[in-house]
Design an enzyme around this catalytic site. Structure first.
Site, PDB file in Angstrom:
ATOM      1  N   THR A 159      40.758  33.061  45.495  1.00 36.40           N
ATOM      2  CA  THR A 159      39.415  33.375  44.989  1.00 36.40           C
ATOM      3  C   THR A 159      39.402  34.508  43.966  1.00 36.40           C
ATOM      4  O   THR A 159      38.396  34.688  43.269  1.00 36.40           O
ATOM      5  CB  THR A 159      38.510  33.830  46.151  1.00 36.40           C
ATOM      6  OG1 THR A 159      39.125  34.978  46.758  1.00 36.40           O
ATOM      7  CG2 THR A 159      38.318  32.730  47.182  1.00 36.40           C
TER       8      THR A 159
ATOM      9  N   ASP B  49      49.675  35.232  44.662  1.00 35.70           N
ATOM     10  CA  ASP B  49      50.143  34.808  45.980  1.00 35.70           C
ATOM     11  C   ASP B  49      50.337  33.292  45.941  1.00 35.70           C
ATOM     12  O   ASP B  49      50.278  32.663  44.871  1.00 35.70           O
ATOM     13  CB  ASP B  49      49.187  35.286  47.091  1.00 35.70           C
ATOM     14  CG  ASP B  49      47.849  34.548  47.111  1.00 35.70           C
ATOM     15  OD1 ASP B  49      47.607  33.679  46.233  1.00 35.70           O
ATOM     16  OD2 ASP B  49      47.028  34.827  47.997  1.00 35.70           O
TER      17      ASP B  49
ATOM     18  N   HIS C 154      29.596  55.588  29.012  1.00 31.88           N
ATOM     19  CA  HIS C 154      30.310  54.830  30.043  1.00 31.88           C
ATOM     20  C   HIS C 154      31.482  55.625  30.616  1.00 31.88           C
ATOM     21  O   HIS C 154      31.837  55.446  31.783  1.00 31.88           O
ATOM     22  CB  HIS C 154      30.778  53.488  29.475  1.00 31.88           C
ATOM     23  CG  HIS C 154      29.643  52.654  28.995  1.00 31.88           C
ATOM     24  ND1 HIS C 154      28.677  52.164  29.844  1.00 31.88           N
ATOM     25  CD2 HIS C 154      29.282  52.283  27.744  1.00 31.88           C
ATOM     26  CE1 HIS C 154      27.780  51.509  29.145  1.00 31.88           C
ATOM     27  NE2 HIS C 154      28.104  51.571  27.864  1.00 31.88           N
TER      28      HIS C 154
ATOM     29  N   HIS D   4      32.440  48.594  29.571  1.00 32.96           N
ATOM     30  CA  HIS D   4      31.674  49.572  30.351  1.00 32.96           C
ATOM     31  C   HIS D   4      32.439  50.201  31.506  1.00 32.96           C
ATOM     32  O   HIS D   4      32.180  51.357  31.839  1.00 32.96           O
ATOM     33  CB  HIS D   4      30.410  48.904  30.913  1.00 32.96           C
ATOM     34  CG  HIS D   4      29.384  48.603  29.863  1.00 32.96           C
ATOM     35  ND1 HIS D   4      28.105  48.179  30.165  1.00 32.96           N
ATOM     36  CD2 HIS D   4      29.451  48.653  28.500  1.00 32.96           C
ATOM     37  CE1 HIS D   4      27.425  47.990  29.037  1.00 32.96           C
ATOM     38  NE2 HIS D   4      28.224  48.259  28.010  1.00 32.96           N
TER      39      HIS D   4
ATOM     40  N   CYS E 286      44.807  34.970  42.970  1.00 32.49           N
ATOM     41  CA  CYS E 286      44.920  34.438  44.328  1.00 32.49           C
ATOM     42  C   CYS E 286      43.962  33.251  44.433  1.00 32.49           C
ATOM     43  O   CYS E 286      43.570  32.693  43.408  1.00 32.49           O
ATOM     44  CB  CYS E 286      44.666  35.523  45.382  1.00 32.49           C
ATOM     45  SG  CYS E 286      43.014  36.234  45.420  1.00 32.49           S
TER      46      CYS E 286
HETATM   47  C1  RB5 Z   1      45.238  32.640  50.713  1.00 30.81           C
HETATM   48  O1  RB5 Z   1      45.056  31.505  51.464  1.00 30.81           O
HETATM   49  C2  RB5 Z   1      43.887  33.181  50.273  1.00 30.81           C
HETATM   50  O2  RB5 Z   1      43.229  33.717  51.361  1.00 30.81           O
HETATM   51  C3  RB5 Z   1      44.060  34.210  49.180  1.00 30.81           C
HETATM   52  O3  RB5 Z   1      44.736  33.652  48.104  1.00 30.81           O
HETATM   53  C4  RB5 Z   1      42.800  34.810  48.575  1.00 30.81           C
HETATM   54  O4  RB5 Z   1      41.932  33.821  48.147  1.00 30.81           O
HETATM   55  C5  RB5 Z   1      42.139  35.858  49.338  1.00 30.81           C
HETATM   56  O5  RB5 Z   1      41.147  36.419  48.909  1.00 30.81           O
END
Ligand code: RB5
Length: 144
Positions: free
Chosen positions: A66, A7, A132, A97, A64
């Site tokens: 996180t 994203d 597993h 696993h 993304c």
């Molecule tokens: C986008 O701002 C952010 O929320 C997305 O990239 C992600 O980290 C969501 O989990």
């Protein structure tokens, strides 16, 4: 064939991952958005995971901010076992696993150097099978 997608929070990490795949001679399809473009991560996760479920791609890498949102969305899709990893140990063992078929990483969490190591380990490590496999089957039965 590896699918990659991102994203608007991870275009730079996508470029680093793409560069790494190219350097290793690994073929990939890029479903991600470019710098300056926006998308909602659940839509991107769906698009990329569909390429895995259909068999067009063997595995996928979703990026993304996180890595967490992508992994939550990906794990809602039948046939997907997505792991959000910020370290190589987890990347190795989620292959050994859990037979993970999607790797998620956060650009705001992990630097490019570590991220490419995580990708390398994830793609190189086989599933161990055996006991597993029984557990992975149980995961898949949770899909209903
Ligand atoms: C986008 O701002 C952010 O929320 C997305 O990239 C992600 O980290 C969501 O989990």
């Amino acid at each position: 064939m590896i699918a990659i997608g991102n994203d608007h929070a991870a275009p730079q990490l996508k470029m680093a991952v793409a560069k790494f795949l190219e350097s290793e001679g690994i073929e990939y399809l890029d479903f991600g958005v470019a710098e300056g473009e926006k998308c909602d991560y659940p839509d991107k996760a769906k698009e990329v995971c569909d390429a895995v479920v259909s068999g067009r791609c063997e595995k996928a890498i979703l990026l993304c901010g996180t890595g967490v949102g992508m992994s939550m969305a990906a794990n809602k899709i039948k046939g997907i076992r997505a792991a959000c990893c910020s370290d190589t140990f987890s990347a190795k063992f989620t292959r050994l696993h859990n037979d993970a078929n999607v790797l998620c990483i956060g650009q705001r969490v992990v630097g490019d150097g570590l991220a490419t190591e995580i990708v390398k380990v994830f793609l190189e490590t086989p599933f161990e099978g055996g006991r597993h496999a029984v557990r992975v089957d149980k995961i898949m039965k949770l899909e209903g």
